[in-house]
Design an enzyme around this catalytic site. Structure first.
Site, PDB file in Angstrom:
ATOM      1  N   LYS A 123       0.724  -1.295   0.091  1.00  9.89           N
ATOM      2  CA  LYS A 123       0.035   0.058   0.048  1.00  9.89           C
ATOM      3  C   LYS A 123       0.746   1.240  -0.089  1.00  9.89           C
ATOM      4  O   LYS A 123       2.013   1.239   0.465  1.00  9.89           O
ATOM      5  CB  LYS A 123      -1.044   0.227   1.243  1.00  9.89           C
ATOM      6  CG  LYS A 123      -2.140  -1.107   0.828  1.00  9.89           C
ATOM      7  CD  LYS A 123      -3.340  -0.856   1.722  1.00  9.89           C
ATOM      8  CE  LYS A 123      -4.604  -1.810   1.258  1.00  9.89           C
ATOM      9  NZ  LYS A 123      -5.449  -2.324   2.157  1.00  9.89           N
TER      10      LYS A 123
ATOM     11  N   ARG B 293      -3.320 -10.024   4.399  1.00 13.57           N
ATOM     12  CA  ARG B 293      -3.831 -10.350   2.920  1.00 13.57           C
ATOM     13  C   ARG B 293      -2.669  -9.659   2.064  1.00 13.57           C
ATOM     14  O   ARG B 293      -2.384  -8.457   2.217  1.00 13.57           O
ATOM     15  CB  ARG B 293      -5.273  -9.382   2.856  1.00 13.57           C
ATOM     16  CG  ARG B 293      -5.449  -9.254   1.300  1.00 13.57           C
ATOM     17  CD  ARG B 293      -6.924  -8.397   1.260  1.00 13.57           C
ATOM     18  NE  ARG B 293      -7.585  -8.461   0.014  1.00 13.57           N
ATOM     19  CZ  ARG B 293      -6.832  -7.608  -1.164  1.00 13.57           C
ATOM     20  NH1 ARG B 293      -5.964  -7.000  -0.784  1.00 13.57           N
ATOM     21  NH2 ARG B 293      -7.647  -7.636  -2.014  1.00 13.57           N
TER      22      ARG B 293
END
Ligand code: PMM
Length: 286
Positions: A204, A244
């Site tokens: 991210k 994840r």
């Protein structure tokens, strides 16, 4: 949890696994690399991404879910739409991963209650086109917790059982940069709610900023896997249920390190590696 994005435009791996056969092959590779379950998504949630028509989402996701289930994989579907979740569950998905925690589709909670499927309720404040504008918190940990509690109350009111639920702080969603670190540093606050916790930090933006070069240019997504694995170790050590991730090998190793570390400290069996990932109901209070 290995990520199988069947999208042309995800921020980190957009377009790479866009055909059914390449997505399935990628999923099988993630399993070989140590993933326990595969999260199949057909709609990108990268900042400013446009919405995908429902028929398009269905045609991306369903064949991949079917084939991975046929290969014996444990599959979750990453969708905010009840109709996509329903058809994916009919195709064999055991978990619905809803980044909106039920906010995007008023039908979602009833579907989760009706099917009894495991359900990830993530913290979310709006779709990808507007989420960055919602990165405003008094106290990000307390605010996220309060908003997740509201989601839980609405899920329960619709008949969803606590045993079905996994909570997720929603890193990167209405959290552009600095807001992510307190959530990671205080996973214990979320864990204290008593539900399994899923952490999605993989590749991210906040990791790109952390790893920026001397001129301030963020590290590109495919150079964020080392930092992702470090977060996997920290999350697993804190007792997270799952992480994840786009690249499974480094995180699978990190999780094993954390498990050994927890065992040496006398930690319990809960957390990543606990075998209930293959049960139909994975969530709920511990
Ligand atoms: N992040 C993305 C997509 N789905 N689901 C959950 N539960 N948690 C997350 O943090 C999360 C998610 C965005 O990443 P991607 O576009 O690379 O899949």
């Amino acid at each position: 949890m290995g990520v199988v994005n069947v999208t042309p435009d995800s921020f980190s791996d957009g377009g790479r696994w866009f055909t059914t056969s390449s997505a399935v092959a990628h999923g099988l590779q993630l399993l070989a690399d140590g993933a326990d379950l595969l999260d199949v998504g057909g709609e990108s949630t990268r900042p400013n991404a446009p919405r995908v028509p429902v028929d398009e989402e269905l045609s991306r996701v369903l064949p991949v879910v079917r084939e991975l289930v046929a290969h014996g994989a444990t599959v979750s579907v990453d969708t905010t739409r009840a109709v996509v979740a329903q058809q994916a569950v009919d195709a064999g998905a055991l978990l619905v991963n809803d980044v909106s925690g039920g906010l995007a589709d008023p039908e979602m909670a009833a579907l989760v209650a009706r099917t009894g499927v495991a359900y990830v309720a993530m913290h979310w404040r709006g779709h990808a086109d507007v989420m960055d504008a919602h990165d405003r918190y008094d106290d990000v940990v307390a605010d996220v917790l309060a908003e997740l509690r509201t989601r839980l109350a609405e899920l329960r009111a619709a008949g969803v059982r606590d045993e079905q639920v996994v909570l997720d702080p929603g890193l990167g969603f209405a959290k552009a940069g600095a807001s992510n670190w307190p959530l990671l540093a205080h996973l214990d606050v979320l864990q204290a709610e008593g539900f399994p916790v899923l952490v999605g930090a993989s590749r991210k933006r906040f990791l790109g900023h952390l790893l920026a070069g001397p001129d301030g240019t963020p590290a590109p997504p495919d150079e964020r896997d080392g930092a992702t694995a470090a977060i996997s170790a920290l999350a697993a050590a804190a007792g997270a249920w799952a992480v994840r991730v786009h690249e499974a090998r480094g995180s699978a190793d990190a999780v094993r390190v954390a498990a050994a570390w927890r065992a040496a400290r006398g930690g319990g069996k809960d957390g990543i590696g606990h075998d209930d990932v293959h049960d139909e109901t994975v969530g709920g209070p511990r």
